[in-house]
Structure formats: structure tokens, C-alpha cells
Design a protein around this motif. Structure first.
Motif, PDB file in Angstrom:
ATOM      1  N   ALA A  70     -32.528 -29.029  -9.409  1.00 11.87           N
ATOM      2  CA  ALA A  70     -31.430 -28.413  -8.666  1.00 11.87           C
ATOM      3  C   ALA A  70     -30.112 -28.867  -9.289  1.00 11.87           C
ATOM      4  O   ALA A  70     -29.972 -30.016  -9.707  1.00 11.87           O
ATOM      5  CB  ALA A  70     -31.485 -28.842  -7.201  1.00 11.87           C
ATOM      6  N   GLN A  71     -29.151 -27.959  -9.368  1.00 12.83           N
ATOM      7  CA  GLN A  71     -27.821 -28.324  -9.826  1.00 12.83           C
ATOM      8  C   GLN A  71     -26.975 -28.603  -8.599  1.00 12.83           C
ATOM      9  O   GLN A  71     -26.879 -27.766  -7.702  1.00 12.83           O
ATOM     10  CB  GLN A  71     -27.214 -27.207 -10.671  1.00 12.83           C
ATOM     11  CG  GLN A  71     -27.948 -27.018 -11.976  1.00 12.83           C
ATOM     12  CD  GLN A  71     -27.333 -25.931 -12.836  1.00 12.83           C
ATOM     13  OE1 GLN A  71     -26.515 -25.145 -12.374  1.00 12.83           O
ATOM     14  NE2 GLN A  71     -27.727 -25.894 -14.088  1.00 12.83           N
ATOM     15  N   LEU A  72     -26.370 -29.775  -8.557  1.00 14.82           N
ATOM     16  CA  LEU A  72     -25.640 -30.216  -7.386  1.00 14.82           C
ATOM     17  C   LEU A  72     -24.132 -30.075  -7.583  1.00 14.82           C
ATOM     18  O   LEU A  72     -23.629 -30.206  -8.693  1.00 14.82           O
ATOM     19  CB  LEU A  72     -25.988 -31.673  -7.084  1.00 14.82           C
ATOM     20  CG  LEU A  72     -27.484 -31.989  -6.966  1.00 14.82           C
ATOM     21  CD1 LEU A  72     -27.695 -33.475  -6.704  1.00 14.82           C
ATOM     22  CD2 LEU A  72     -28.145 -31.147  -5.893  1.00 14.82           C
ATOM     23  N   ASP A  73     -23.425 -29.843  -6.499  1.00 15.92           N
ATOM     24  CA  ASP A  73     -21.976 -29.733  -6.521  1.00 15.92           C
ATOM     25  C   ASP A  73     -21.387 -31.118  -6.280  1.00 15.92           C
ATOM     26  O   ASP A  73     -21.381 -31.610  -5.145  1.00 15.92           O
ATOM     27  CB  ASP A  73     -21.513 -28.756  -5.440  1.00 15.92           C
ATOM     28  CG  ASP A  73     -20.013 -28.636  -5.343  1.00 15.92           C
ATOM     29  OD1 ASP A  73     -19.288 -29.185  -6.204  1.00 15.92           O
ATOM     30  OD2 ASP A  73     -19.540 -27.980  -4.390  1.00 15.92           O
ATOM     31  N   ALA A  74     -20.921 -31.754  -7.352  1.00 15.12           N
ATOM     32  CA  ALA A  74     -20.409 -33.123  -7.256  1.00 15.12           C
ATOM     33  C   ALA A  74     -19.231 -33.213  -6.283  1.00 15.12           C
ATOM     34  O   ALA A  74     -19.150 -34.153  -5.491  1.00 15.12           O
ATOM     35  CB  ALA A  74     -20.011 -33.633  -8.643  1.00 15.12           C
ATOM     36  N   LYS A  75     -18.322 -32.252  -6.334  1.00 17.11           N
ATOM     37  CA  LYS A  75     -17.182 -32.278  -5.405  1.00 17.11           C
ATOM     38  C   LYS A  75     -17.657 -32.196  -3.967  1.00 17.11           C
ATOM     39  O   LYS A  75     -17.185 -32.916  -3.091  1.00 17.11           O
ATOM     40  CB  LYS A  75     -16.215 -31.134  -5.713  1.00 17.11           C
ATOM     41  CG  LYS A  75     -15.425 -31.342  -6.979  1.00 17.11           C
ATOM     42  CD  LYS A  75     -14.475 -30.196  -7.229  1.00 17.11           C
ATOM     43  CE  LYS A  75     -13.786 -30.391  -8.561  1.00 17.11           C
ATOM     44  NZ  LYS A  75     -12.919 -29.257  -8.895  1.00 17.11           N
TER      45      LYS A  75
END
Length: 163
Positions: A70-75
Motif C-alpha cells: 500500500a502507498q501511504l500518505d505521509a502528510k
């Protein structure tokens, strides 16, 4: 009749090797959407679902697909500050084990061995400038290194697939 010496057919006999263009198209589609269904992939490359399933399995076995993530939204996770930290050993005679010494720090997203003045470049994500300052201290102490830091102002693209 053609023969093949490809990794997909090590015997060199039997069915022709898979067309590289179709495999590249599958790799590209999966790199952009690792949750794509075999039906969707089949429509994109013009093959049957079972043929796509076999090709994907073969690409996994050959090590061209190493996993799905999964690609996560760091912000969104409260980590809006990204920085690149170049590290150089204080004592050049010390063992080259900085990656192992820093592995326990979860704020380090990536560690790259590089050619040049520095030994490694770390990609880090933290919540604030204060958190970055604390992390830099932890890096220096844990690995006995000096640091040079570049803070990212904005990112136009990242994690682009190589195909």
C-alpha cells in the motif's frame, strides 16, 4: 518451430517465450495499481484471464515482482516533513555498518549507499523541524557520523515505476 533460452523456459524447448512487451505492460500496470484484478489486467494487455494469471505468477517466480504494498500518505499520517540526510563516518577506520546501526529508527524510510563525499543518503520523514533535529542527533549518535541535511520543499513525483 522456434526455441527459447529465456528464464521462463530454461529447457530451450516447448512454447515460445512470452512476448516481452506483454510482460512489460503487465509489470507497468501492476506497478501503478498492485490491486488490479486479473480481469482488468487481461483487458489491458489483450489476453485471457488465465494467461495473465500464469504470466503474473511467472513474473513473481522470476523475481521481477518482489511484492505488493500500500502507498501511504505521509502528510495524512502526520509526517509532512521529508528530508535527505547525507552521512559520513567520523572515523574512516570504523566498520561500514551504518545501515545496521540505523535500522531501528522508523523515521528513516530509505538508506542508499552512494559514491561521492558521503557514504550513505537517508530519506527521512518526520512531523516537524524539531522532530528532524531530534532524529539527526539520534543518527549521529547511533552511527558515529556527521550529517548534511536537505529539506524537501515539495515533491512533484515519487515512486515512479521503472517500466
Amino acid at each position: 518451430m522456434s526455441s527459447s533460452n529465456s528464464p521462463a523456459d530454461p529447457s530451450g524447448a516447448g512454447a515460445p517465450a512470452p512476448a516481452p512487451d506483454v510482460d512489460r505492460a503487465l509489470l507497468s500496470a501492476l506497478a501503478r495499481d498492485g490491486r488490479a484484478s486479473f480481469t482488468d489486467l487481461a483487458e489491458r494487455v489483450g489476453l485471457s484471464v488465465s494467461a495473465v494469471h500464469q504470466r503474473v505468477r511467472r513474473l513473481e517466480q522470476r523475481g521481477l515482482i518482489t511484492g505488493y504494498a500500500a502507498q501511504l500518505d505521509a502528510k495524512g499520517l502526520g509526517l509532512p516533513l521529508t528530508a535527505f540526510v547525507s552521512i559520513t563516518p567520523i572515523d574512516v577506520a570504523q566498520p561500514d555498518d551504518a545501515p545496521a546501526r540505523l535500522a531501528h529508527l522508523p523515521a528513516i524510510e530509505a538508506c542508499h549507499s552512494v559514491a561521492g563525499a558521503e557514504s550513505y543518503i537517508l530519506k527521512v520523514r518526520v512531523a516537524s523541524p524539531d522532530a528532524l533535529e531530534v532524529l539527526l542527533h539520534e543518527i549521529r549518535v547511533a552511527a558515529n557520523v556527521t550529517t548534511r541535511t536537505t529539506v524537501v520543499l515539495s515533491t512533484f513525483y515519487e515512486d515512479r515505476p521503472p517500466v
